[in-house]
Design an enzyme around this catalytic site. Sequence first.
Site, PDB file in Angstrom:
ATOM      1  N   ASN A  99     -36.428  -4.782  -0.756  1.00 33.80           N
ATOM      2  CA  ASN A  99     -36.453  -6.167  -1.246  1.00 33.80           C
ATOM      3  C   ASN A  99     -37.690  -6.913  -0.754  1.00 33.80           C
ATOM      4  OD1 ASN A  99     -34.097  -5.847  -2.689  1.00 33.80           O
ATOM      5  ND2 ASN A  99     -32.780  -6.680  -1.083  1.00 33.80           N
ATOM      6  N   TYR A 138     -39.221  12.620   9.953  1.00 38.17           N
ATOM      7  CA  TYR A 138     -40.425  12.204  10.658  1.00 38.17           C
ATOM      8  C   TYR A 138     -40.356  10.722  10.992  1.00 38.17           C
ATOM      9  CZ  TYR A 138     -45.182  13.200  12.152  1.00 38.17           C
ATOM     10  OH  TYR A 138     -46.296  13.422  12.917  1.00 38.17           O
ATOM     11  N   PHE A 188     -18.004   8.858   5.835  1.00 30.31           N
ATOM     12  CA  PHE A 188     -19.205   8.387   5.158  1.00 30.31           C
ATOM     13  C   PHE A 188     -18.922   8.252   3.665  1.00 30.31           C
ATOM     14  CE2 PHE A 188     -20.405  10.618   8.993  1.00 30.31           C
ATOM     15  CZ  PHE A 188     -21.230   9.691   9.612  1.00 30.31           C
ATOM     16  N   LEU A 189     -17.975   7.366   3.346  1.00 31.88           N
ATOM     17  CA  LEU A 189     -17.532   7.178   1.967  1.00 31.88           C
ATOM     18  C   LEU A 189     -18.085   5.880   1.403  1.00 31.88           C
ATOM     19  CD1 LEU A 189     -13.740   8.095   2.441  1.00 31.88           C
ATOM     20  CD2 LEU A 189     -15.658   9.629   1.948  1.00 31.88           C
ATOM     21  N   ARG A 190     -18.619   5.956   0.200  1.00 28.51           N
ATOM     22  CA  ARG A 190     -19.075   4.757  -0.505  1.00 28.51           C
ATOM     23  C   ARG A 190     -18.057   4.396  -1.573  1.00 28.51           C
ATOM     24  NH1 ARG A 190     -24.460   7.109  -2.794  1.00 28.51           N
ATOM     25  NH2 ARG A 190     -23.003   8.860  -2.965  1.00 28.51           N
ATOM     26  N   CYS A 192     -53.893   2.943  11.749  1.00 36.29           N
ATOM     27  CA  CYS A 192     -53.318   2.619  10.432  1.00 36.29           C
ATOM     28  C   CYS A 192     -52.106   1.698  10.499  1.00 36.29           C
ATOM     29  CB  CYS A 192     -52.936   3.911   9.698  1.00 36.29           C
ATOM     30  SG  CYS A 192     -54.337   4.967   9.300  1.00 36.29           S
ATOM     31  N   GLY A 250     -48.675   3.106  17.183  1.00 28.98           N
ATOM     32  CA  GLY A 250     -50.030   2.597  17.360  1.00 28.98           C
ATOM     33  C   GLY A 250     -50.969   3.313  16.423  1.00 28.98           C
ATOM     34  N   LYS A 283       0.822  -1.209   0.000  1.00 34.58           N
ATOM     35  CA  LYS A 283       0.000   0.000   0.000  1.00 34.58           C
ATOM     36  C   LYS A 283       0.856   1.259   0.000  1.00 34.58           C
ATOM     37  CE  LYS A 283      -3.803  -2.249   2.484  1.00 34.58           C
ATOM     38  NZ  LYS A 283      -4.577  -2.299   3.750  1.00 34.58           N
ATOM     39  N   HIS A 320     -29.203   2.113   6.397  1.00 39.68           N
ATOM     40  CA  HIS A 320     -29.000   1.798   4.981  1.00 39.68           C
ATOM     41  C   HIS A 320     -29.321   0.329   4.713  1.00 39.68           C
ATOM     42  CE1 HIS A 320     -27.442   5.720   4.896  1.00 39.68           C
ATOM     43  NE2 HIS A 320     -26.166   5.465   5.081  1.00 39.68           N
TER      44      HIS A 320
END
Length: 445
Positions: free
Chosen positions: A233, A264, A161-163, A276, A273, A35, A225
């Site tokens: 799915n 929210y 927060f890396l993809r 709905c 509860g 590396k 996530h």
Amino acid sequence: MKVAVFGLGYVGSVTAACLAAAGHDVWGVDVDTAKVGPITEGHSPVVEPGLDELVADGVTAGRLHATTDPRLALDRADVSLICVGTPSTPAGSTDLTYIKRAVRDIAEAAHVVVPPESGFHSIVIRSTVPPGTVDEVVAKVLADVPPPAGLTFGTAMCPEFLREGSGLADFYDPPFVVVGTEFPTVGVQLSELFAFLMNSSLGQEVQVVEVRTAEALKYACNAFHATKVAFANEMGRIFRNYEVDSREVMRLFVQDTSLNISPYYLKPGFAFGGSCLPKDLRSVLHLARVNDTELPLLAGTLATNERSISDIVDRVIAGPGREVALLGLSFKVSTDDLRESPNVELAERLIGKGYNLRIYDAIVNPSRLVGANLRHVESKLPHLQRVLTDDPAAALRGADVALVSATDKAAVDALLAAPPARTIDLSGRLGDSVEALPGYEGVGW
């Protein structure tokens, strides 16, 4: 600044190259020459779009270096960013071996290098680690190898927060930059280090929080996530039985930014509860059963909702006293809808276990309940009229514990005027004055 980046895998390489591009003097450190070598030669050790060019530019400009020797990286360095791996153990826990090794390398190198002019060095974890790692694991290593005279260590957690595949774009446009630290100097240093990522015109700034909050944040993000993938799915698995294209369903689904993709509901508190959510979730699970389709995520949603109620019952039982005040009965404030209210379920269970319960609700009036609403409460709390009051002070009188979801001024004032020995907040919206009361407990905080 001079910055040492420990660990030159995916996160470390992207971090090092981007900080060098911003003008910092960056030294990457790794025990693996496979590396270190590529960066020294001007190439990225990992495959990531645009990273090869960024590494080459940094090396050519003399701002990006790589070494296996921590002493070269730590000489006069202001900040160390630890980006080493934190793999899972066979039991599923997080292996912190590389974290401890990196911290020890920093602490030991500090004794043989020239310290920064400020006399302060920030040790910052970027790897994903469990809450308590900085306070306990990192602190223990530093206690074993304290800094030399004239140098002070400060510690922090600054999650990334890396993809993979969009690492550079994610680095330059982060959702937030969060620093968890108890050292003000570390907060200042990292605010300066990442200043180029902030947009003051949009009100963006580095957010300094409690250490464990920053450590927990990355887990919360990744768990959510993963949950989103599983949810989409499961929708696909059930709706394909009805010749529904779930891609189209979800295309429409995400357009709702008021409820579906929004803050929210994403607030820790009590169980859901109402008329709905429980009914429609059971209906989806019934559709799954008749089509021999397993939806473990949604089935687990009902189970975890039940756990929210039983957890409060268990906490009441574990404490002293038999007198309980329940402030708030409907499933949502500002309504008298009691259908499948978790507060009604909570009341029924406590009464069934022999507790003396008094209930306050500012809106619920048994004489005005009709239809399904009336039938539900009659089946659960046939003696509601006897235990219900519209005076929160009366409900609290003599109570050993108060279970509070009501947030109206009368309820809050009554709590402040005569707080019981224990107050369990079911909403998280009672305010600082209530949270400062002796015996205050949050339902999940």
